[in-house]
Design a protein around this motif. Structure first.
Motif, short mmCIF file in Angstrom:
data_model
loop_
_atom_site.label_atom_id
_atom_site.label_comp_id
_atom_site.label_asym_id
_atom_site.label_seq_id
_atom_site.Cartn_x
_atom_site.Cartn_y
_atom_site.Cartn_z
N VAL A 38 0.83 -1.21 0.00
CA VAL A 38 0.00 0.00 0.00
C VAL A 38 0.86 1.26 0.00
O VAL A 38 0.61 2.20 -0.76
CB VAL A 38 -0.97 -0.02 1.19
N VAL A 39 1.90 1.28 0.83
CA VAL A 39 2.77 2.46 0.89
C VAL A 39 3.45 2.69 -0.46
O VAL A 39 3.56 3.83 -0.92
CB VAL A 39 3.80 2.33 2.04
N ASN A 40 3.88 1.62 -1.11
CA ASN A 40 4.51 1.77 -2.42
C ASN A 40 3.53 2.37 -3.43
O ASN A 40 3.89 3.28 -4.19
CB ASN A 40 5.05 0.43 -2.92
N LEU A 41 2.30 1.89 -3.44
CA LEU A 41 1.32 2.41 -4.39
C LEU A 41 0.97 3.87 -4.11
O LEU A 41 0.84 4.67 -5.04
CB LEU A 41 0.06 1.54 -4.37
N ILE A 42 0.83 4.23 -2.83
CA ILE A 42 0.56 5.64 -2.50
C ILE A 42 1.76 6.50 -2.88
O ILE A 42 1.60 7.58 -3.45
CB ILE A 42 0.21 5.80 -1.01
N SER A 43 2.96 6.03 -2.58
CA SER A 43 4.17 6.78 -2.92
C SER A 43 4.25 7.03 -4.41
O SER A 43 4.55 8.14 -4.86
CB SER A 43 5.40 6.00 -2.43
N ASN A 44 3.96 6.01 -5.21
CA ASN A 44 3.98 6.18 -6.66
C ASN A 44 2.92 7.17 -7.12
O ASN A 44 3.16 8.00 -8.00
CB ASN A 44 3.78 4.84 -7.37
N ALA A 45 1.73 7.09 -6.52
CA ALA A 45 0.66 8.01 -6.91
C ALA A 45 1.07 9.45 -6.66
O ALA A 45 0.82 10.34 -7.49
CB ALA A 45 -0.62 7.68 -6.14
#
Length: 143
Positions: A38-45
């Motif tokens: 989840v943190v990776n996806l939010i960071s990418n967003a």
């Protein structure tokens, strides 16, 4: 989920919008690894929305699956780029030069999701942003 989103509080040009069910969604998983996903996806967003804007994070569940969706309104990708983003060291389009990274984050996300018996899908278009959806079985990985 709230804890993962809270890591990004204070980003001046991004507003995180959470859509969570009233009750927590229980799944059998390694919580540290799901947090990493989840943190990776939010960071990418956030990273791939250099002009700022909203980032939506939604959780939905059926009896069988829990789904986490992260949507941004950033640079987006073509269909050809989407087919390559999960390859290790893959950097696509404008991101190769303008946005820092080595191209491993989404590869790691995919491996962690698969280890949990789940899948990832992506909707994206250049200039319109991207939505990543992670689908995880609620009863844990098979086997």
């Amino acid at each position: 989920m709230r804890e993962s989103a809270a890591l990004f509080d204070g980003y001046p040009h991004h507003q995180l919008a959470l859509e969570l069910p009233d009750e927590p969604v229980a799944i059998r998983c390694d919580p540290l690894r799901v947090t990493q996903i989840v943190v990776n996806l939010i960071s990418n967003a956030v990273k791939y929305s250099p002009q700022g804007g909203p980032v939506g994070i939604a959780v939905n569940a059926t009896d069988e699956l829990a789904t986490v969706a992260v949507r941004d309104h950033g640079i987006g990708m073509s269909e050809a780029e989407v087919r390559r983003i999960f390859e290790p060291f893959s950097r696509v389009g404008l991101s190769r030069d303008a946005i820092p990274g080595v191209g491993l984050g989404l590869h790691v996300v995919l491996q962690l999701v698969r280890a949990h018996g789940g899948t990832v899908d992506v909707d994206s278009a250049p200039g319109r942003g991207s939505t990543f959806r992670v689908h995880l079985p609620r009863r844990g990985p098979p086997g």
